[in-house]
Design an enzyme around this catalytic site. Structure first.
Site, short mmCIF file in Angstrom:
data_model
loop_
_atom_site.label_atom_id
_atom_site.label_comp_id
_atom_site.label_asym_id
_atom_site.label_seq_id
_atom_site.Cartn_x
_atom_site.Cartn_y
_atom_site.Cartn_z
N ARG A 127 0.88 -1.19 0.00
CA ARG A 127 0.00 0.00 0.00
C ARG A 127 0.91 1.22 0.00
O ARG A 127 1.56 1.53 0.99
CB ARG A 127 -0.88 -0.03 1.25
CG ARG A 127 -1.89 1.12 1.36
CD ARG A 127 -2.79 0.85 2.57
NE ARG A 127 -3.94 1.75 2.62
CZ ARG A 127 -4.01 2.82 3.41
NH1 ARG A 127 -2.99 3.15 4.21
NH2 ARG A 127 -5.08 3.58 3.42
N SER A 141 -12.54 -2.99 0.23
CA SER A 141 -12.76 -2.43 1.57
C SER A 141 -14.23 -2.10 1.77
O SER A 141 -14.87 -1.55 0.86
CB SER A 141 -12.00 -1.10 1.73
OG SER A 141 -10.62 -1.30 1.62
N LYS A 177 -5.54 5.22 9.03
CA LYS A 177 -6.64 5.70 8.18
C LYS A 177 -7.42 6.72 9.02
O LYS A 177 -8.53 6.46 9.48
CB LYS A 177 -7.52 4.51 7.76
CG LYS A 177 -8.23 4.75 6.46
CD LYS A 177 -8.48 3.48 5.68
CE LYS A 177 -9.31 3.79 4.45
NZ LYS A 177 -9.42 2.65 3.55
N1 TZP Z 1 -8.52 0.32 6.04
C1 TZP Z 1 -9.35 0.36 7.10
S1 TZP Z 1 -8.49 0.61 8.53
C2 TZP Z 1 -7.01 0.63 7.71
C3 TZP Z 1 -7.21 0.46 6.37
C4 TZP Z 1 -6.16 0.44 5.33
C5 TZP Z 1 -5.71 0.82 8.39
C6 TZP Z 1 -5.43 -0.19 9.44
O1 TZP Z 1 -4.17 0.05 9.99
P1 TZP Z 1 -3.78 -0.30 11.50
O2 TZP Z 1 -2.45 0.38 11.67
O3 TZP Z 1 -3.65 -1.79 11.60
O4 TZP Z 1 -4.82 0.26 12.38
#
Ligand code: TZP
Ligand code: MG
Length: 216
Positions: free
Chosen positions: A48, A117, A146
Site C-alpha cells: 500500500r 474495503s 486511516k
Molecule cells: N482500512 C481500514 S483501517 C485501515 C485500512 C487500510 C488501516 C489499518 O491500519 P492499523 O495500523 O492496523 O490500524
C-alpha cells in the site's frame, strides 16, 4: 502457474493479513520488512503506497515479489490493477471510491484475486454481490493509518459474518491487545498494519498473533 482456484483455496485458510504501508516503511526497507513478514508466516501481504509515483510502486512491487515465495503468502497490490501483471501480484485491493470489482478484475491479470474495503453491513453485502473474492471490514477501532474514517466498532463483525459468505478480514486498530475483543466479536481473519510494522521483532509478533488466532 497459480490459478484463481489455488489462490481462493489459500485465501479460505488465511487468518493473518499484513500490509506494507509506505506511510510507515521507507522504500529502502520494504524488501527486508517483507522478508520478516514471510518469516513470521503471515497469509497475505499487501503493498500500500499511497504517495508514491506508479514507477516507484512497480519497482517496490517487483522487489516484494522477489521476497515472497510463490508457495508462501498471497501478494496483493493496493489500488493499481494495471500494475498487477508487471509485478506478478496475486491480486488487487480496491476501496469504495476506486474502480468496481469487475473493472479491477478486467484490468488485473487473469486469475487475480480482487478484494474490496467495506465500512458498513450494506457495503459488505454489496461487495459480495459485486463479486469480491474477499472483503475488508473496518476500521474496527480508530487508527492513525486511516485517520479520516469513523470506526465501525466490533459489533459489525458478527453482523457481516452472518450476512456474507466471502472471507471477511477485520481491519483497523487491531493489535495483540485489541485482538481478543475482535475474536470474541466473531472475527476469523484480521489485517494488522502499524502494530506489525512498528514491532521490534516482526516474526515473533506474527507468531504471538497467530497463536491468539489459532486459539479462538
Ligand atoms: N482500512 C481500514 S483501517 C485501515 C485500512 C487500510 C488501516 C489499518 O491500519 P492499523 O495500523 O492496523 O490500524
Ligand atoms: Mg484504494
Amino acid at each position: 502457474m497459480t490459478t484463481l482456484e489455488q489462490r481462493l483455496q489459500k485465501l479460505t485458510r488465511a487468518r493473518l493479513y499484513a500490509i506494507v504501508d509506505t506511510g510507515y516503511v521507507e522504500p529502502e526497507r520494504v524488501p527486508w520488512i517483507t522478508e520478516q513478514l514471510v518469516l513470521g508466516g503471515v497469509d497475505l501481504i499487501q503493498l500500500r503506497a499511497k504517495k508514491l509515483p506508479l514507477s516507484a510502486i512497480a519497482e517496490l512491487g517487483q522487489k516484494m515479489r522477489a521476497a515472497i515465495p510463490s508457495a508462501g503468502p498471497i501478494f496483493i497490490l493496493n489500488d493499481h490493477p494495471e500494475l498487477v501483471a508487471e509485478i506478478g501480484a496475486d491480486g488487487i485491493h480496491v476501496g469504495q471510491d476506486d474502480l468496481s470489482v469487475a473493472e479491477a478484475r478486467a484490468q488485473a491479470r487473469p486469475g487475480a484475486l480482487v478484494g474490496k474495503s467495506t465500512h458498513s453491513l450494506d457495503q459488505a453485502i454489496a461487495a459480495e454481490k459485486e463479486g469480491a473474492d474477499y472483503i475488508g471490514v473496518g476500521p474496527i477501532y480508530a487508527t492513525p493509518t486511516k485517520p479520516d474514517y469513523v470506526p465501525v466498532g466490533p459489533a459489525l463483525i458478527g453482523q457481516v459474518r452472518d450476512a456474507v459468505r466471502v472471507p471477511q478480514f477485520c481491519i483497523g486498530g487491531i493489535n495483540e491487545q485489541t485482538l481478543p475483543e475482535v475474536l470474541a466479536a466473531g472475527a476469523l481473519r484480521v489485517v494488522i498494519v502499524s502494530a506489525l510494522l512498528q514491532s521490534d521483532d516482526i516474526p515473533a509478533y506474527c507468531q504471538l498473533v497467530r497463536e491468539q488466532l489459532k486459539a479462538s
